[in-house]
Design a protein around this motif. Sequence first.
Motif, PDB file in Angstrom:
ATOM      1  N   ARG A  23       0.831  -1.213   0.000  1.00  0.00           N
ATOM      2  CA  ARG A  23       0.000   0.000   0.000  1.00  0.00           C
ATOM      3  C   ARG A  23       0.863   1.259   0.000  1.00  0.00           C
ATOM      4  NH1 ARG A  23      -5.498  -1.148   1.004  1.00  0.00           N
ATOM      5  NH2 ARG A  23      -5.783  -3.270   1.734  1.00  0.00           N
ATOM      6  N   ARG A  24       1.942   1.259   0.778  1.00  0.00           N
ATOM      7  CA  ARG A  24       2.846   2.417   0.784  1.00  0.00           C
ATOM      8  C   ARG A  24       3.486   2.614  -0.581  1.00  0.00           C
ATOM      9  NH1 ARG A  24       4.475   0.209   5.737  1.00  0.00           N
ATOM     10  NH2 ARG A  24       6.263  -0.716   4.687  1.00  0.00           N
ATOM     11  N   THR A  25       3.892   1.531  -1.202  1.00  0.00           N
ATOM     12  CA  THR A  25       4.520   1.628  -2.518  1.00  0.00           C
ATOM     13  C   THR A  25       3.515   2.127  -3.553  1.00  0.00           C
ATOM     14  OG1 THR A  25       5.971  -0.192  -1.894  1.00  0.00           O
ATOM     15  CG2 THR A  25       5.864   0.363  -4.232  1.00  0.00           C
ATOM     16  N   THR A  26       2.284   1.670  -3.463  1.00  0.00           N
ATOM     17  CA  THR A  26       1.238   2.137  -4.370  1.00  0.00           C
ATOM     18  C   THR A  26       0.984   3.627  -4.166  1.00  0.00           C
ATOM     19  OG1 THR A  26       0.213  -0.040  -4.335  1.00  0.00           O
ATOM     20  CG2 THR A  26      -1.146   1.772  -5.100  1.00  0.00           C
ATOM     21  N   LEU A  27       0.977   4.079  -2.921  1.00  0.00           N
ATOM     22  CA  LEU A  27       0.801   5.496  -2.640  1.00  0.00           C
ATOM     23  C   LEU A  27       1.955   6.305  -3.221  1.00  0.00           C
ATOM     24  CD1 LEU A  27      -0.757   7.772  -1.260  1.00  0.00           C
ATOM     25  CD2 LEU A  27       0.530   7.273   0.810  1.00  0.00           C
ATOM     26  N   THR A  28       3.175   5.800  -3.093  1.00  0.00           N
ATOM     27  CA  THR A  28       4.336   6.489  -3.655  1.00  0.00           C
ATOM     28  C   THR A  28       4.225   6.588  -5.172  1.00  0.00           C
ATOM     29  OG1 THR A  28       5.706   5.707  -1.839  1.00  0.00           O
ATOM     30  CG2 THR A  28       6.851   6.453  -3.817  1.00  0.00           C
ATOM     31  N   CYS A  29       3.827   5.497  -5.817  1.00  0.00           N
ATOM     32  CA  CYS A  29       3.649   5.524  -7.278  1.00  0.00           C
ATOM     33  C   CYS A  29       2.556   6.509  -7.676  1.00  0.00           C
ATOM     34  CB  CYS A  29       3.318   4.128  -7.791  1.00  0.00           C
ATOM     35  SG  CYS A  29       4.729   3.025  -7.791  1.00  0.00           S
ATOM     36  N   THR A  30       1.525   6.601  -6.874  1.00  0.00           N
ATOM     37  CA  THR A  30       0.445   7.549  -7.154  1.00  0.00           C
ATOM     38  C   THR A  30       0.969   8.980  -7.096  1.00  0.00           C
ATOM     39  OG1 THR A  30      -1.170   6.018  -6.222  1.00  0.00           O
ATOM     40  CG2 THR A  30      -1.843   8.324  -6.422  1.00  0.00           C
ATOM     41  N   VAL A  31       1.762   9.276  -6.084  1.00  0.00           N
ATOM     42  CA  VAL A  31       2.323  10.623  -5.950  1.00  0.00           C
ATOM     43  C   VAL A  31       3.221  10.947  -7.142  1.00  0.00           C
ATOM     44  CG1 VAL A  31       3.894  12.049  -4.572  1.00  0.00           C
ATOM     45  CG2 VAL A  31       2.106  10.712  -3.456  1.00  0.00           C
ATOM     46  N   GLY A  62      -0.959  -0.093 -14.292  1.00  0.00           N
ATOM     47  CA  GLY A  62      -0.383  -1.442 -14.304  1.00  0.00           C
ATOM     48  C   GLY A  62       0.155  -1.837 -12.939  1.00  0.00           C
ATOM     49  N   PHE A  63       0.883  -0.921 -12.292  1.00  0.00           N
ATOM     50  CA  PHE A  63       1.407  -1.225 -10.961  1.00  0.00           C
ATOM     51  C   PHE A  63       0.274  -1.385  -9.962  1.00  0.00           C
ATOM     52  CE2 PHE A  63       3.085  -0.428  -6.791  1.00  0.00           C
ATOM     53  CZ  PHE A  63       4.218  -1.225  -6.803  1.00  0.00           C
ATOM     54  N   HIS A  84       7.318 -14.894 -10.119  1.00  0.00           N
ATOM     55  CA  HIS A  84       8.386 -14.209 -10.850  1.00  0.00           C
ATOM     56  C   HIS A  84       7.799 -13.178 -11.809  1.00  0.00           C
ATOM     57  CE1 HIS A  84      11.555 -16.658  -9.253  1.00  0.00           C
ATOM     58  NE2 HIS A  84      10.911 -17.768  -9.595  1.00  0.00           N
ATOM     59  N   ARG A  85       6.686 -13.530 -12.420  1.00  0.00           N
ATOM     60  CA  ARG A  85       6.025 -12.617 -13.356  1.00  0.00           C
ATOM     61  C   ARG A  85       5.551 -11.352 -12.642  1.00  0.00           C
ATOM     62  NH1 ARG A  85       0.220 -13.559 -15.565  1.00  0.00           N
ATOM     63  NH2 ARG A  85      -0.032 -11.722 -16.825  1.00  0.00           N
ATOM     64  N   GLY A  86       4.945 -11.533 -11.456  1.00  0.00           N
ATOM     65  CA  GLY A  86       4.477 -10.386 -10.683  1.00  0.00           C
ATOM     66  C   GLY A  86       5.624  -9.498 -10.231  1.00  0.00           C
ATOM     67  N   ALA A  87       6.721 -10.129  -9.789  1.00  0.00           N
ATOM     68  CA  ALA A  87       7.887  -9.351  -9.360  1.00  0.00           C
ATOM     69  C   ALA A  87       8.495  -8.596 -10.535  1.00  0.00           C
ATOM     70  CB  ALA A  87       8.923 -10.278  -8.729  1.00  0.00           C
ATOM     71  N   LEU A  88       8.588  -9.250 -11.669  1.00  0.00           N
ATOM     72  CA  LEU A  88       9.144  -8.597 -12.858  1.00  0.00           C
ATOM     73  C   LEU A  88       8.261  -7.437 -13.308  1.00  0.00           C
ATOM     74  CD1 LEU A  88      11.312  -8.568 -15.072  1.00  0.00           C
ATOM     75  CD2 LEU A  88       9.854 -10.121 -16.374  1.00  0.00           C
ATOM     76  N   LEU A  89       6.958  -7.646 -13.306  1.00  0.00           N
ATOM     77  CA  LEU A  89       6.033  -6.588 -13.722  1.00  0.00           C
ATOM     78  C   LEU A  89       6.094  -5.396 -12.767  1.00  0.00           C
ATOM     79  CD1 LEU A  89       3.992  -5.762 -15.812  1.00  0.00           C
ATOM     80  CD2 LEU A  89       2.233  -6.918 -14.493  1.00  0.00           C
ATOM     81  N   ALA A  90       6.161  -5.656 -11.467  1.00  0.00           N
ATOM     82  CA  ALA A  90       6.261  -4.560 -10.497  1.00  0.00           C
ATOM     83  C   ALA A  90       7.567  -3.799 -10.688  1.00  0.00           C
ATOM     84  CB  ALA A  90       6.164  -5.106  -9.076  1.00  0.00           C
ATOM     85  N   THR A  91       8.657  -4.509 -10.945  1.00  0.00           N
ATOM     86  CA  THR A  91       9.952  -3.864 -11.159  1.00  0.00           C
ATOM     87  C   THR A  91       9.941  -3.021 -12.427  1.00  0.00           C
ATOM     88  OG1 THR A  91      11.059  -5.695 -10.029  1.00  0.00           O
ATOM     89  CG2 THR A  91      12.415  -4.296 -11.435  1.00  0.00           C
ATOM     90  N   THR A  94       7.906   0.132 -11.912  1.00  0.00           N
ATOM     91  CA  THR A  94       8.603   1.108 -11.078  1.00  0.00           C
ATOM     92  C   THR A  94       9.676   1.838 -11.878  1.00  0.00           C
ATOM     93  OG1 THR A  94       8.178  -0.245  -9.132  1.00  0.00           O
ATOM     94  CG2 THR A  94       9.908   1.414  -8.957  1.00  0.00           C
ATOM     95  N   ILE A  95      10.457   1.090 -12.626  1.00  0.00           N
ATOM     96  CA  ILE A  95      11.521   1.703 -13.427  1.00  0.00           C
ATOM     97  C   ILE A  95      10.931   2.577 -14.531  1.00  0.00           C
ATOM     98  CG2 ILE A  95      13.405   1.196 -15.038  1.00  0.00           C
ATOM     99  CD1 ILE A  95      13.995  -1.274 -13.251  1.00  0.00           C
TER     100      ILE A  95
END
Length: 106
Positions: A23-31, A62-63, A84-91, A94-95
């Motif tokens: 949730r914190r990471t999602t909030l950061t991406c939103t900002v 997507g994130f 692995h797919r979820g981790a790759l997609l999140a990475t 983010t990038i």
Amino acid sequence: MTQPATPARDPGLQPERTRLAWRRTTLTCTVVAVLAAKAAISDEITPAGVAGAALSALVWVGFLAVAHRRIHALDAARPRPLSHRGALLATVCTIALAAFAVAVVL
């Protein structure tokens, strides 16, 4: 001779911390996505700025989808590890979000 019993893992604490981290990471991406959109329309509107803001919004969605799926997966008594797919997609999201935000600023 009997081996000492290992204490059972509390299924609520670790998944709850992980859920809060998502949730914190999602909030950061939103900002970041909001700031990218604000930067794209604040001074002068350019095609590159609009494209960067639109791509930032797309990557943010997507994130958000990845995080939402993971948060709901953590509701299980024994949640499975992140795929692995979820981790790759999140990475990648983010990038890409960082790259598009930089493109909007420049």
